[in-house]
Design an enzyme around this catalytic site. Sequence first.
Site, mmCIF file in Angstrom:
data_model
loop_
_atom_site.group_PDB
_atom_site.id
_atom_site.type_symbol
_atom_site.label_atom_id
_atom_site.label_comp_id
_atom_site.label_asym_id
_atom_site.label_seq_id
_atom_site.Cartn_x
_atom_site.Cartn_y
_atom_site.Cartn_z
ATOM 1 N N GLY A 12 -6.421 5.714 -9.467
ATOM 2 C CA GLY A 12 -6.984 5.078 -8.257
ATOM 3 C C GLY A 12 -6.827 3.765 -7.762
ATOM 4 O O GLY A 12 -7.727 3.345 -6.938
ATOM 5 N N ASN A 14 -4.603 2.637 -5.859
ATOM 6 C CA ASN A 14 -4.397 2.744 -4.315
ATOM 7 C C ASN A 14 -5.319 2.979 -3.490
ATOM 8 O O ASN A 14 -5.739 2.572 -2.491
ATOM 9 C CB ASN A 14 -3.012 3.809 -4.091
ATOM 10 N N ILE A 93 1.171 19.827 -6.779
ATOM 11 C CA ILE A 93 1.990 20.654 -5.948
ATOM 12 C C ILE A 93 1.250 21.334 -4.857
ATOM 13 O O ILE A 93 0.441 22.109 -5.132
ATOM 14 C CB ILE A 93 2.999 21.576 -6.525
ATOM 15 N N ASN A 108 1.845 9.853 2.173
ATOM 16 C CA ASN A 108 1.849 9.648 0.916
ATOM 17 C C ASN A 108 2.564 8.071 0.378
ATOM 18 O O ASN A 108 3.363 7.686 1.112
ATOM 19 C CB ASN A 108 2.935 10.640 0.294
ATOM 20 N N HIS A 110 4.956 6.252 -2.248
ATOM 21 C CA HIS A 110 5.949 6.843 -3.468
ATOM 22 C C HIS A 110 6.210 5.489 -4.035
ATOM 23 O O HIS A 110 6.716 4.507 -3.377
ATOM 24 C CB HIS A 110 7.004 7.502 -2.856
ATOM 25 N N GLN A 179 2.825 -5.780 -5.628
ATOM 26 C CA GLN A 179 3.534 -6.487 -4.773
ATOM 27 C C GLN A 179 3.738 -5.565 -3.272
ATOM 28 O O GLN A 179 4.263 -5.795 -2.426
ATOM 29 C CB GLN A 179 4.899 -7.132 -5.060
HETATM 30 C C1 GAR Z 1 1.112 5.139 -7.861
HETATM 31 O O1 GAR Z 1 2.009 4.321 -8.571
HETATM 32 C C2 GAR Z 1 1.645 6.098 -6.834
HETATM 33 O O2 GAR Z 1 2.511 5.509 -6.078
HETATM 34 C C3 GAR Z 1 2.129 7.133 -7.720
HETATM 35 O O3 GAR Z 1 1.249 7.143 -8.750
HETATM 36 C C4 GAR Z 1 0.434 6.207 -8.775
HETATM 37 C C5 GAR Z 1 -0.583 6.377 -8.781
HETATM 38 O O4 GAR Z 1 -1.678 5.209 -9.126
HETATM 39 N N1 GAR Z 1 2.364 8.327 -7.209
HETATM 40 C C6 GAR Z 1 3.854 9.175 -7.231
HETATM 41 O O5 GAR Z 1 4.346 9.059 -8.123
HETATM 42 C C7 GAR Z 1 3.684 10.386 -6.252
HETATM 43 N N2 GAR Z 1 4.979 10.795 -6.356
HETATM 44 P P1 GAR Z 1 -3.138 5.096 -8.730
HETATM 45 O O6 GAR Z 1 -4.019 6.510 -9.088
HETATM 46 O O7 GAR Z 1 -3.395 3.879 -9.447
HETATM 47 O O8 GAR Z 1 -3.116 4.921 -7.167
#
Ligand code: GAR
Length: 208
Positions: A12, A14, A93, A108, A110, A179
Site C-alpha cells: 500500500g 500508493n 482479476i 489504475n 501501472h 519518481q
Molecule cells: C505498484 O508498483 C503498482 O504500480 C503495481 O503494484 C505495486 C503495488 O505497490 N501494480 C501493478 O502491477 C498492476 N498491474 P503498493 O501496494 O506498495 O502500492
Amino acid sequence: MKNITVLVSGGGTNLQALIDAQESGIIKNGRITCVISSKPGVYALERAKNHGIKSRVLERKLYRDSVEYSRALLKALDEEKADLVVYAGFMTIIDELVVKAYPNRMMNVHPALIPSFCGKGYYGLKVHEEALKKGVKVSGATVHFVTEECDGGPIILQKAVEVMEDDTPEVLQKRIMEQAEWKILPQAVSLFCDDRLEVRDNRVYIKN
Ligand code: GAR
C-alpha cells in the site's frame, strides 16, 4: 467532495501517497472514505487504520469465481457510495460487470509506460523483470482509466524514469515508485476530484 474508495492487495505505498496528498491538501475535493483489500493482513490495511480510514476485506479465495467476487465488490462499492475507485496495487482479476458500472470512474496505476510491459500477467515485479530483459533505457508509470481491456483504458498521466545498467527489478521498481507512481497517482486523483478530466474518443483531455 467526492468519495474515494481505494482497492489494495499488498504493502500500500500508493495508498500512502494518496493519504499524504489528502492530508497535505494536494487532493482538495475528495476524501478516501474506504480501503478495500483482496487479502487479509496486508500492510495497506494498517496504513488505513493509522489514518482513521475505514477498511474492508473481500478475500478472493472465499468466492467461487471472479464473477461472484465481482458482484460482492460491486455491492461494497455501491454501499460506500464511491464516486471514484482507485486500483492501487490491486492484484485481483475483476469481471467487466464492475467496470461497466463505473465508467471513467475507476483508475489504475501501472508500473510501466503503457503500451509497453502491460496486459495480462504483467503486474508487480514481473513488469520490471521484463523491462530489464528487453534492455529499455527508459521506463516509468502510467495512470489510466480502467476499461474491460486489461491496462487498455484511456491514459490520464504518464511519467518516464531512467533505467540504470546495474538495476535489479527491485531497484527499478523502487525508483519508479518514488519518481513516478507516488507523484502521478495523487495528481490524477486530484484532477478527477476537481472535475478536470474529460474523456473523448478513448483519450483523456485535462481541462484548465
Ligand atoms: C505498484 O508498483 C503498482 O504500480 C503495481 O503494484 C505495486 C503495488 O505497490 N501494480 C501493478 O502491477 C498492476 N498491474 P503498493 O501496494 O506498495 O502500492
